[in-house]
Write a protein that holds these residues in place. Structure first.
Motif, PDB file in Angstrom:
ATOM      1  N   ALA A  43      25.645   4.402  -1.259  1.00 55.99           N
ATOM      2  CA  ALA A  43      24.959   3.576  -2.253  1.00 55.99           C
ATOM      3  C   ALA A  43      25.894   2.459  -2.683  1.00 55.99           C
ATOM      4  CB  ALA A  43      24.556   4.422  -3.455  1.00 55.99           C
ATOM      5  N   TYR A  44      25.433   1.213  -2.529  1.00 57.04           N
ATOM      6  CA  TYR A  44      26.173   0.064  -3.023  1.00 57.04           C
ATOM      7  C   TYR A  44      25.649  -0.232  -4.425  1.00 57.04           C
ATOM      8  CZ  TYR A  44      27.464  -1.030   1.856  1.00 57.04           C
ATOM      9  OH  TYR A  44      27.955  -0.998   3.140  1.00 57.04           O
ATOM     10  N   GLY A  45      26.555  -0.372  -5.378  1.00 58.29           N
ATOM     11  CA  GLY A  45      26.150  -0.644  -6.747  1.00 58.29           C
ATOM     12  C   GLY A  45      26.780  -1.900  -7.298  1.00 58.29           C
ATOM     13  N   GLY A  46      25.943  -2.760  -7.870  1.00 57.54           N
ATOM     14  CA  GLY A  46      26.429  -3.944  -8.571  1.00 57.54           C
ATOM     15  C   GLY A  46      26.771  -3.559 -10.001  1.00 57.54           C
ATOM     16  N   ILE A  47      27.927  -3.952 -10.479  1.00 53.84           N
ATOM     17  CA  ILE A  47      28.427  -3.532 -11.781  1.00 53.84           C
ATOM     18  C   ILE A  47      27.769  -4.339 -12.901  1.00 53.84           C
ATOM     19  CG2 ILE A  47      30.482  -3.196 -13.214  1.00 53.84           C
ATOM     20  CD1 ILE A  47      30.355  -1.540 -10.541  1.00 53.84           C
ATOM     21  N   SER A  48      27.187  -3.614 -13.881  1.00 59.45           N
ATOM     22  CA  SER A  48      26.621  -4.277 -15.061  1.00 59.45           C
ATOM     23  C   SER A  48      27.441  -3.980 -16.310  1.00 59.45           C
ATOM     24  CB  SER A  48      25.163  -3.844 -15.268  1.00 59.45           C
ATOM     25  OG  SER A  48      25.081  -2.447 -15.498  1.00 59.45           O
ATOM     26  N   GLU A  49      28.302  -2.965 -16.244  1.00 59.65           N
ATOM     27  CA  GLU A  49      29.178  -2.622 -17.373  1.00 59.65           C
ATOM     28  C   GLU A  49      30.393  -1.893 -16.825  1.00 59.65           C
ATOM     29  OE1 GLU A  49      27.626  -1.157 -21.364  1.00 59.65           O
ATOM     30  OE2 GLU A  49      28.491   0.702 -20.563  1.00 59.65           O
ATOM     31  N   ALA A  50      31.576  -2.219 -17.346  1.00 58.81           N
ATOM     32  CA  ALA A  50      32.810  -1.568 -16.902  1.00 58.81           C
ATOM     33  C   ALA A  50      33.695  -1.312 -18.121  1.00 58.81           C
ATOM     34  CB  ALA A  50      33.547  -2.444 -15.890  1.00 58.81           C
ATOM     35  N   VAL A  51      34.158  -0.055 -18.259  1.00 60.60           N
ATOM     36  CA  VAL A  51      35.012   0.328 -19.383  1.00 60.60           C
ATOM     37  C   VAL A  51      36.192   1.118 -18.832  1.00 60.60           C
ATOM     38  CG1 VAL A  51      35.157   1.595 -21.550  1.00 60.60           C
ATOM     39  CG2 VAL A  51      33.024   0.445 -20.924  1.00 60.60           C
ATOM     40  N   ARG A  52      37.391   0.678 -19.166  1.00 56.43           N
ATOM     41  CA  ARG A  52      38.614   1.342 -18.707  1.00 56.43           C
ATOM     42  C   ARG A  52      39.238   2.114 -19.854  1.00 56.43           C
ATOM     43  NH1 ARG A  52      44.346  -0.928 -18.213  1.00 56.43           N
ATOM     44  NH2 ARG A  52      45.406   0.716 -17.054  1.00 56.43           N
ATOM     45  N   SER A  53      39.791   3.269 -19.531  1.00 56.93           N
ATOM     46  CA  SER A  53      40.555   4.066 -20.474  1.00 56.93           C
ATOM     47  C   SER A  53      41.988   4.116 -19.964  1.00 56.93           C
ATOM     48  CB  SER A  53      39.967   5.476 -20.538  1.00 56.93           C
ATOM     49  OG  SER A  53      40.844   6.340 -21.212  1.00 56.93           O
ATOM     50  N   LEU A  54      42.917   4.438 -20.827  1.00 58.04           N
ATOM     51  CA  LEU A  54      44.312   4.546 -20.404  1.00 58.04           C
ATOM     52  C   LEU A  54      44.683   5.981 -20.033  1.00 58.04           C
ATOM     53  CD1 LEU A  54      45.953   2.079 -22.929  1.00 58.04           C
ATOM     54  CD2 LEU A  54      45.280   1.680 -20.558  1.00 58.04           C
ATOM     55  N   ILE A  55      43.686   6.839 -19.878  1.00 58.48           N
ATOM     56  CA  ILE A  55      43.914   8.229 -19.482  1.00 58.48           C
ATOM     57  C   ILE A  55      44.145   8.282 -17.979  1.00 58.48           C
ATOM     58  CG2 ILE A  55      42.945  10.560 -19.464  1.00 58.48           C
ATOM     59  CD1 ILE A  55      41.063   9.647 -21.742  1.00 58.48           C
ATOM     60  N   ALA A  56      45.088   9.098 -17.524  1.00 60.62           N
ATOM     61  CA  ALA A  56      45.360   9.247 -16.086  1.00 60.62           C
ATOM     62  C   ALA A  56      44.142   9.839 -15.381  1.00 60.62           C
ATOM     63  CB  ALA A  56      46.583  10.134 -15.868  1.00 60.62           C
ATOM     64  N   PRO A  57      43.838   9.373 -14.165  1.00 60.48           N
ATOM     65  CA  PRO A  57      42.661   9.845 -13.435  1.00 60.48           C
ATOM     66  C   PRO A  57      42.878  11.212 -12.780  1.00 60.48           C
ATOM     67  CG  PRO A  57      43.872   8.325 -12.072  1.00 60.48           C
ATOM     68  CD  PRO A  57      44.570   8.347 -13.415  1.00 60.48           C
TER      69      PRO A  57
END
Length: 162
Positions: free
Chosen positions: A129-143
């Protein structure tokens, strides 16, 4: 051919991947599944790709709703990854989440992406599935990452410059 498939599985177990829960809404009911095949696809326009098993309940929901969320799990969410990897309608039981951009967003993640479905592409026993981004939120928590069939996280390498 079986030998190549077995060797391929072993090689891929040695590749460190991010762990995400892809979510979508089916009316008022949230759906989600754990994926490790998730990647950035394009910066212009911003796009990602996720790979979903053809038998996935989530794939059928995504085909109808045409929207999905990518919850990039944090290092403390291995139990969440396991919970969403299993089959059944109760994956959200005991999971803290809220709606964001009309999609289920899990609490405590390392990142969040709301996506509009651009295209579905056949990929063997999976669909990409290809998804176009409408919202992006970053956290500083390690993945949370998956490597050698175990969960872990990223650690910075020490580099000595000469």
């Amino acid at each position: 051919m079986e030998s190549v498939a077995t060797d391929f599985r072993e090689v891929m177990a040695g590749v460190c991947t991010p762990v995400s829960v892809v979510t979508a809404m089916d009316g008022a009911r949230p759906h989600g599944t754990t994926v490790s095949a998730f990647a950035s696809l394009s910066m212009t326009p911003p796009m990602v790709l996720v790979s979903l098993d053809r038998r996935s309940d989530l794939l059928a929901v995504l085909q109808r709703s045409r929207r999905f969320g990518v919850n990039i799990l944090s290092h403390g969410q291995a139990d969440t990854a396991v919970q969403f990897a299993r089959k059944g309608p109760d994956k959200f039981d005991g999971v803290s989440w809220h709606g964001s951009a009309g999609l289920p967003r899990l609490h405590g993640t390392a990142g969040w992406l709301a996506c509009d479905l651009v295209e579905l592409v056949d990929g063997g026993d999976h669909v990409v599935a290809y998804g176009g981004i409408s919202e992006a939120v970053r956290s500083l928590i390690a993945p949370l990452t998956y490597h050698a069939r175990t969960f872990g996280t990223h650690a910075a390498a020490e580099v000595t410059l000469r």
